[in-house]
Enzyme design. Structure first.
Site: not given
Ligand code: IPE
Ligand code: IPE
Ligand code: MG
Length: 247
Positions: A21, A38, A132
């Site tokens: 955020d 972004h 992962l």
């Protein structure tokens, strides 16, 4: 000693979930528009994926776009979707080389077609990797997921493959998008907001929550290590007393 060296590998969270955020505020600070934030946020995702893989975290779930984010101005939504398509197509090979398996949770049918296609290609290309698992939460919200899960369970009852009395936590876990994943032990939120925003409500039941004022584009490897170290200093009691844990 570097932060990374201080991490106790034996006490590593298996699954870290992140609410990234602060992209918009970061961009505003630079005098730029929100999408600039972004775009810079992608670097932080890359850094966290690398850092998680390097220390041996097995699952990293990133809240990328929420159900509620569809209510943002249309030009921002379109720009985020385009950024997603470019980022996934540009990153898949490097994820693959690094042993990362890509997965996604959320209402994927609601995403633009090119976005779903890119995502599916990435998921397919990396499906056998085991180092992962990177889970993108896309058009995701927990209430959407739980509503969906209830519908699935209700259908099983309707066609008599399940009885109401036999519903337990496992039944619910299995009906969620995260069915095959371990629960997150650590949830990180950047940008100084102290809320969950409809993210993994069921799965975070006993997660340790970590909040930092850093805006997402300023969050990198060292910040992730710092969060893991903070987690390792917590006492996870699961309802018991401290004394019970020592004995
Ligand atoms: C997080 O940054 C990214 C997404 C929700 C897609 P924001 O865009 O929410 O940034 P702020 O909170 O407005 O600063
Ligand atoms: C949460 O961030 C969603 C994502 C990070 C994708 P928001 O910035 O949308 O959350 P709220 O609405 O401020 O809580
Ligand atoms: Mg925000």
């Amino acid at each position: 000693m570097s932060l990374k060296e201080k991490i106790n590998i034996a006490k590593l969270p298996k699954h870290i979930a992140i609410i990234m955020d602060g992209n918009g505020r970061w961009a505003k600070q630079q005098g730029e528009d929100r999408i600039f934030g972004h775009e810079h946020g992608v670097k932080s995702v890359r850094a966290c994926v690398e850092a998680a893989a390097e220390v041996g975290v097995k699952y990293l779930t990133i809240y990328t776009f929420s159900t509620e984010n569809w209510n943002r101005p249309q030009e921002e939504v379109i720009a985020i979707m385009q950024l997603l398509v470019h980022t996934i197509s540009g990153e898949v090979e490097s994820l693959h080389k690094n042993g990362v398996r890509l997965q996604a949770i959320g209402d994927l049918d609601s995403l633009p077609k090119d976005c779903v296609e890119e995502l599916q290609m990435g998921i397919e290309r990396t499906k056998d990797n085991t180092r992962l698992t990177l889970v993108l939460a896309l058009s995701y919200s927990s209430r959407w997921e739980i509503t969906n899960a209830v519908q699935k369970i209700a259908k099983q009852i309707e066609n008599k493959t399940l009885s109401a009395n036999s519903i337990n936590e496992q039944t619910i876990n299995a009906a969620l998008c995260t069915a095959d994943m371990p629960e997150p032990e650590l949830m990180i939120r950047t940008s100084g907001e102290h809320r969950i925003s409809n993210f993994l409500l069921w799965q975070l039941a006993y997660a340790e929550l970590y909040f930092t004022d850093k805006l997402w584009p300023d969050f990198g490897k060292e910040e992730l290590y710092e969060a893991i170290l903070d987690y390792q200093n917590r006492e996870r009691r699961f309802g018991k007393t401290s004394e019970q844990l020592i004995s």
